[in-house]
Design an enzyme around this catalytic site. Sequence first.
Site, PDB file in Angstrom:
ATOM      1  CG  HIS A 250      -2.019  -1.049   1.098  1.00 45.43           C
ATOM      2  ND1 HIS A 250      -2.893  -1.314   2.123  1.00 45.43           N
ATOM      3  CD2 HIS A 250      -2.343  -1.897   0.102  1.00 45.43           C
ATOM      4  CE1 HIS A 250      -3.699  -2.302   1.762  1.00 45.43           C
ATOM      5  NE2 HIS A 250      -3.378  -2.661   0.525  1.00 45.43           N
ATOM      6  CE1 TYR A 259      -2.195  -6.867   1.734  1.00 49.93           C
ATOM      7  CE2 TYR A 259      -1.792  -5.091   3.288  1.00 49.93           C
ATOM      8  CZ  TYR A 259      -2.630  -5.747   2.419  1.00 49.93           C
ATOM      9  OH  TYR A 259      -3.916  -5.294   2.233  1.00 49.93           O
ATOM     10  NE  ARG A 313      -6.252  -3.345   6.981  1.00 50.40           N
ATOM     11  CZ  ARG A 313      -5.802  -3.801   5.820  1.00 50.40           C
ATOM     12  NH1 ARG A 313      -4.727  -3.253   5.291  1.00 50.40           N
ATOM     13  NH2 ARG A 313      -6.418  -4.787   5.187  1.00 50.40           N
TER      14      ARG A 313
END
Length: 721
Positions: A250, A259, A313
Amino acid sequence: MVIYKIIVSIALLLTPWTVKAVSHEELLKIKRNFSMILIPTDSDPFHLKSILSSIEPEEEVSDQAVVELHQRYPFDREKIVFYISSLSDRGAWPDINYEDKKRSGWEPKIHAERILELVKLYYSRQTSYFRSEEVKKTIHKALDYWFTTKPVCLNWWYNQIGVPKTLGTAFILFEQELTSKEKKAAISVMGNAKFGMTGQNKVWLAGNIMMRALLQNDAELVKIARDTIVSEIVTGKIEGIKDDWSFHQHGAQQQFGNYGLSFVSGMSFFSGVFAGTSLAFDERQLGIISTLIDKGYRWIMWKGKMDVSSLGRQLFHHAPIHKALSLAFSASELGGGESKQCISVACNLLKENYGVMKQNPLVGHKHFWQSDYTIHRRPQWMASVKMASDRVVGVEMMNGDNMKGFYMADGATYIYQDGDEYLDIFPLWDWRKLPGVTAFQSDDPMPIIQKCHPRNATSFVGGVSNGMYGISAMEVNRAGIKACKSWIFIDDYMLCLGAGIQSDSNLVVTTAIEQCHRTGDLSILQDGVWNKVAGQWKSVNAEQRFFHHNTGYIIWNVATSSCVAEVAQRSGYWHDVMQMYRSRMVTGEVSSIYLEHGVFPKNKKYQYLILPDTSPATVKNFNLSSIQILRNDEEAQIVYIDRKKMYCITAYQALSLMLNTGCTLDICTPGIYMLYEENNGYSMWCVEPTQKRNLIKVRFRNREICVPLLEKKGQSINVKL
């Protein structure tokens, strides 16, 4: 699809990882590898299954890495009985909300996960359900429900990646039992994944296509998918493995625990799936992945837990434990146990986090210069600082995840000794008082990030390191707050400086020093005696000393700012942080220390010391005169540490410094400098944190010294003066 195959095939002919055509026998080998890897056995060479079994399984799971970790749990007979007995005639389970609209923790995915669990059970010789007709019937019925109703999530990720990844594995294992109708429907489900995207998303999609190709016995497509997967085993791209051995997704955003973890886990899995075939990963590819673990992941783990600032997150319940254990499994399985380098790295990581060791052997200081992220490790403690700049995205909120983490990259500073200091504290935190962060004090809801990622509107953010000690600095210009902040790390303490604090709001501005689980008493030194803090304590005295959980905190010379210490029973909801959770209240005691700078502060400053792994007597007797703070303002923060003969300098502007030897050091290039006496001279480590200039220039003893940066922008450079 045919056109895509042609284009990709031509492109792959020009790449170094292209391999020869895949034979039918190799396709069968790959399918057998699937079974060998995924069907449970009693083998547990690193005792990781035993560790996993000691951890209570989660009731609500969204994180893909944790989903796959939970698939490693031993079969629960009670659950299996429920799966078989409660399945409706239509093939649905009564406890799953198939109408769920959540974008994270989407409940219908549980249906797919149960199918995979039942398929593994069906082929497991460890249980009485091996080749059970009852289990097979349940699997067929559950598959029929999915193929008939075709559940779709509002979040594309589940449709194209998450569900095909889970079901694809089940399809490969159960292939011989699938009817022709079921196999056609299975291939259709897998068809939701298309080549594309970047980083780990690209790998996930290619992996799903590879499983579809196996179902179709399409050797050419298997090869294309495999080569697409390994095309991400490189460094230096916009997303993926970075040159500093962090991982981005991202955009320019550190994603170690999200990720990046899935990347390592996936690559470890594929290295086993392709083993023994012409598609096997070579030593170069395995070397890159094992180096990512060695120079990246080993640094961010402490006693079997990942640093909070590495989670991205994904602030789930027990996330630091689950993610660390997921990495441990992946490291231990990378290369199928045949690569010496992979085995060596895995053994080091496992010993450091799951072995019986009195001291942490990985000691040193590392600044991830492409991620604005610092780690400092000592034998008995670890510290981390997470920052953000106009180059690096600090944090994201997405799909109901991380709904309170607005300030998580504004200098968040965590100290670990036992590793449990912040474990599952998220529902209890005052999210405006994260340790190390300067922010507004308010009871209003936390700001929500929409459609954009929060960046700090300045480029002066970075860190310098000589490998053992270091300095990190961050010029803050974000969300109405301005400040200049420095962190100095040496053997037994961390010194934190702040200056030039300003705001544009009529809210009180605070700087948090600590906010962690209460472990024993929070005590304050008064008239030479340690006294317990009960409730809230507040003072404007020039110097305060605190002790909590084997850690000392010394605050001094904070001008008119008030110092607040507090022990409080708090309650909160996981749902407020991560919306995939049901709304259940949790309670706990939190210990916190912070400074109140007042309303509209103008050029306020602070200085405080944190001494981990210490004693009340050491904190009481610590001699502050050993730390000479020469400047702490918006132009420079300069400290001389007497016992190290070391100057620590954050120069926001050009400046001159008279050294105690009478020499003058002119810093012409703003930056971060660590200068210490060495062999009758000086050795200087320096960094230009904005990463915009092409050289660093200083003057010393009438010599002008220019250090060209070239490809070293943002990285620490050593210069002999």
